[in-house]
Design a protein around this motif. Structure first.
Motif, PDB file in Angstrom:
ATOM      1  N   TYR A 153       0.863  -1.195   0.000  1.00 10.57           N
ATOM      2  CA  TYR A 153       0.000   0.000   0.000  1.00 10.57           C
ATOM      3  C   TYR A 153       0.900   1.247   0.000  1.00 10.57           C
ATOM      4  N   PRO A 154       0.387   2.407  -0.438  1.00  9.71           N
ATOM      5  CA  PRO A 154       1.232   3.619  -0.525  1.00  9.71           C
ATOM      6  C   PRO A 154       1.511   4.197   0.857  1.00  9.71           C
ATOM      7  N   SER A 155       2.538   3.690   1.514  1.00  8.26           N
ATOM      8  CA  SER A 155       2.876   4.127   2.867  1.00  8.26           C
ATOM      9  C   SER A 155       3.539   5.499   2.843  1.00  8.26           C
ATOM     10  N   THR A 156       3.198   6.328   3.821  1.00  4.94           N
ATOM     11  CA  THR A 156       3.836   7.649   3.920  1.00  4.94           C
ATOM     12  C   THR A 156       5.299   7.526   4.331  1.00  4.94           C
ATOM     13  N   LEU A 157       5.666   6.373   4.919  1.00  7.13           N
ATOM     14  CA  LEU A 157       7.063   6.143   5.298  1.00  7.13           C
ATOM     15  C   LEU A 157       7.890   5.613   4.128  1.00  7.13           C
ATOM     16  N   ARG A 158       7.225   5.438   2.978  1.00  4.30           N
ATOM     17  CA  ARG A 158       7.896   4.912   1.783  1.00  4.30           C
ATOM     18  C   ARG A 158       8.533   3.543   2.059  1.00  4.30           C
TER      19      ARG A 158
END
Length: 477
Positions: A153-158
């Motif tokens: 999933y597109p995590s904000t932590l990359r």
């Protein structure tokens, strides 16, 4: 105007020894007999089984609570056996879940009529088995609340999962399989939910089944769209039968560990999954057939077909065993040869010969036509197959890990009470789910059995017509 082409006579197939339906009855009587299990009050036997399964489910909850509070250190896992009961049970349950889709989807696409009476129970079995399977990888993470790190999933932590890891492939394959299986099971049940809604006398049942039936009225448009959607879902589910357990086998086959790094694993795992799933189908179907009085729709023809499939898939599994040991010897690799020898003559020999007895020798009784239609023999064989397949998963995982490359690091494995509670608890959870299914939803596809009865009657009427014409003066010339 040309004359219509003559129809081919429908003659009795000499290879079909048993009828698919016993006796003939009206649509109303047939529907009433198939709805009787969900309309009549539950008996004491059902309540007793629910009590046992509920107790085991409670034990499962206790084991999960202990695991979450104290960690996976309460399991018997060690170094080098870092994978043990958790992965064994995952592979075993996910394999059991294959037979439902096999019987329902693949046989639907091939037009096999005998699936109509057993597919609903097999599909329900698949759902509960996959639910049990999904529990073990989550618990094995140690921190199950962090499971979303495995999901791309597109995590904000990359942070992204390791796409080269088969464990990430498992997440995609198993979740897709579960989603399609639920949809296929539910869509196939829509006409029967409407029948139950129109038959129920209690208001709450009528409302519940009416809500689940999604407004089904049985119009021509409803039937057309239902058949189209059902076939499309069958087409989607069919490749998943092969893909899911192939990917599960990659968890092992891509490793360098002796006993795991082999190309036979994908087909070997798929055949084993179908084999174990058929064993569980027979384990559940035979008691349900007897208690629910379904002998008129689940006939000896169904038992014969399932026994033949058990025999064929068992031969595939036996071939996999032979090839695995042959290539272990043919490789000339000392570690690989040792991994195979400890199965035949080492510490794990009793388990290996138990597997050979249950999975190779027991199915051979079904070369006999009499044994294929004997419920007692079939049920005993199915139970032994379940035991044999679980033991096989145990040997694949534990034997290879416990004696790997370095003799100084060899260590054997023993389960703890938490491991045993998790296994027995999932068996109870699985049984509880299946018992509730038998009581709350139509266990046999009513609409498909009615259609089958009409096709059989039309075929018989046409055969009688052809026979009458052949017997008439001047007929048959």
């Amino acid at each position: 105007m040309s004359e219509p082409a003559p129809r081919a006579p429908v003659l009795e197939d000499p290879l079909v020894e048993h009828p698919l339906l016993e006796g003939r009855s009206s649509d109303a009587a047939l529907g009433e007999s198939l709805l009787r299990p969900v309309l009549r009050p539950a008996g004491w036997g059902w309540w007793a089984l629910v009590g046992v399964c509920s107790a085991l489910t409670l034990l499962l909850c206790v084991a999960i609570a202990v695991t979450l509070l104290e960690g996976v250190g309460t399991w018997g896992n060690n170094i080098p056996v870092a994978w043990a009961f958790g992965i064994i049970n995952f592979v075993w349950w996910i394999g059991i879940g294959h037979a439902g889709t096999l019987i329902s989807a693949i046989l639907l696409l091939f037009g096999e009529k005998w699936r109509s009476s057993v597919n609903r129970m097999a599909e329900a079995m698949t759902l509960f088995a996959v639910a049990c399977a999904g529990l073990f990888p989550l618990l094995h993470l140690g921190r199950p609340w962090k499971f979303y790190y495995l999901v791309p999933y597109p995590s904000t932590l990359r942070l992204w999962p390791q796409f080269r890891s088969p464990l990430t492939w498992d997440i995609v394959a198993v979740s897709t399989y579960l989603t399609v299986s639920v949809l296929f099971w539910y869509v196939g049940m829509l006409p029967d939910l409407a029948t139950a809604r129109d038959t129920a006398r209690q208001t709450w049942k009528r409302r519940a089944w009416g809500l689940l039936a999604l407004g089904w009225r049985g119009s021509a448009r409803h039937w057309l769209r239902w058949r189209t959607g059902y076939l499309l879902l069958a087409g989607l589910a069919t490749p998943l039968v092969v893909s899911v357990h192939t990917i599960v086998s990659f968890d092992f086959a891509v490793a360098q560990l002796p006993g795991w790094h082999t190309t036979v694993f994908p087909p070997y795992f798929v055949a084993g999954a179908i084999f174990s799933g058929l064993g569980m189908v027979l384990t559940l179907l035979l008691p349900a057939r007897r208690v629910l009085q379904l002998h008129h729709v689940v006939t000896d023809a169904h038992l014969d077909a399932l026994a033949r499939m058990l025999l064929v898939s068992g031969l595939f599994v036996a071939y996999g065993y032979a090839q695995e040991h042959f290539f272990g010897w043919y490789s000339g690799n000392a570690e690989e040869m040792h991994a195979m020898s400890i199965l035949r003559t080492g510490a794990y020999a009793p388990g290996f010969w138990l597997v050979v007895a249950c999975n190779v020798l027991v199915p051979q009784v079904f070369w006999s036509a009499r044994m294929r239609t004997s419920p007692g023999v079939l049920w005993a064989a199915a139970l032994l197959v379940n035991v044999g397949m679980w033991t096989e998963r145990f040997l694949i995982i534990v034997a290879s890990l416990s004696e790997d490359f370095l003799p100084s690091s060899w260590r054997h494995y023993a389960p703890t009470w938490v491991d045993l509670s998790l296994l027995s608890g999932t068996v109870g959870f699985f049984g509880l789910g299946f018992l509730l299914f038998l009581k709350l939803l139509p266990p046999v596809p009513i609409s498909e059995v009615k259609q089958l009865q009409r096709e059989v009657e039309e075929s018989e009427a046409f055969a009688r017509e052809v026979a009458a014409q052949a017997g008439a003066p001047g007929g048959g010339r």
